[in-house]
Design an enzyme around this catalytic site. Sequence first.
Site, PDB file in Angstrom:
ATOM      1  N   ALA A 122       0.799  -1.226   0.000  1.00  0.00           N
ATOM      2  CA  ALA A 122       0.000   0.000   0.000  1.00  0.00           C
ATOM      3  C   ALA A 122       0.836   1.282   0.000  1.00  0.00           C
ATOM      4  O   ALA A 122       0.291   2.366  -0.175  1.00  0.00           O
ATOM      5  CB  ALA A 122      -0.935   0.006   1.204  1.00  0.00           C
ATOM      6  N   CYS A 123       2.136   1.182   0.162  1.00  0.00           N
ATOM      7  CA  CYS A 123       3.009   2.357   0.227  1.00  0.00           C
ATOM      8  C   CYS A 123       3.111   3.028  -1.143  1.00  0.00           C
ATOM      9  O   CYS A 123       3.414   2.375  -2.146  1.00  0.00           O
ATOM     10  CB  CYS A 123       4.387   1.928   0.715  1.00  0.00           C
ATOM     11  SG  CYS A 123       5.634   3.229   0.669  1.00  0.00           S
ATOM     12  N   ASP A 124       2.881   4.334  -1.194  1.00  0.00           N
ATOM     13  CA  ASP A 124       2.939   5.068  -2.459  1.00  0.00           C
ATOM     14  C   ASP A 124       4.315   4.995  -3.112  1.00  0.00           C
ATOM     15  O   ASP A 124       4.420   4.873  -4.334  1.00  0.00           O
ATOM     16  CB  ASP A 124       2.547   6.530  -2.260  1.00  0.00           C
ATOM     17  CG  ASP A 124       1.057   6.698  -2.012  1.00  0.00           C
ATOM     18  OD1 ASP A 124       0.274   5.794  -2.375  1.00  0.00           O
ATOM     19  OD2 ASP A 124       0.673   7.744  -1.442  1.00  0.00           O
ATOM     20  N   LYS A 134       4.677   1.654  -4.681  1.00  0.00           N
ATOM     21  CA  LYS A 134       3.862   1.612  -5.906  1.00  0.00           C
ATOM     22  C   LYS A 134       4.597   2.276  -7.065  1.00  0.00           C
ATOM     23  O   LYS A 134       4.600   1.766  -8.187  1.00  0.00           O
ATOM     24  CB  LYS A 134       2.523   2.306  -5.674  1.00  0.00           C
ATOM     25  CG  LYS A 134       1.563   1.527  -4.803  1.00  0.00           C
ATOM     26  CD  LYS A 134       0.285   2.318  -4.592  1.00  0.00           C
ATOM     27  CE  LYS A 134      -0.647   1.642  -3.610  1.00  0.00           C
ATOM     28  NZ  LYS A 134      -1.860   2.441  -3.361  1.00  0.00           N
TER      29      LYS A 134
END
Length: 119
Positions: free
Chosen positions: A11-13, A16
């Site tokens: 979920a870490c930007d 990503k």
Amino acid sequence: MQAIKVYGIKACDTVKKARSWLESREINYIFHDYKIEGVTADMITHWVDQAGWEAVLNRNGTTFRKLPEADRLDLDAAKATGLMTANPSTIKRPIIDGAGPLILGFNPDIYERAFRLSV
């Protein structure tokens, strides 16, 4: 060639962005989500040996800032490794292993140099 492993949190930007960068260049990798799959002290020690605990520990994140002051003071490699093992969100993200020197975080310029593609 050793398989490239990307360690991080799905979920870490920043993770990503890194994964998107790799996929857009068709660079194969194995993703290890240490929130789901866990992280061991041995894994962290390997990263600390490669890059230093100061680089592996993410002091800017919310998780680190919310730790008790006693946990955040007088850090050394052993204490930082223990903190990261107990709180995987305090590990810099992503960590890429297997593409030469360990890569921490996402920086397109560093990725370009590390993953020079043959044309």
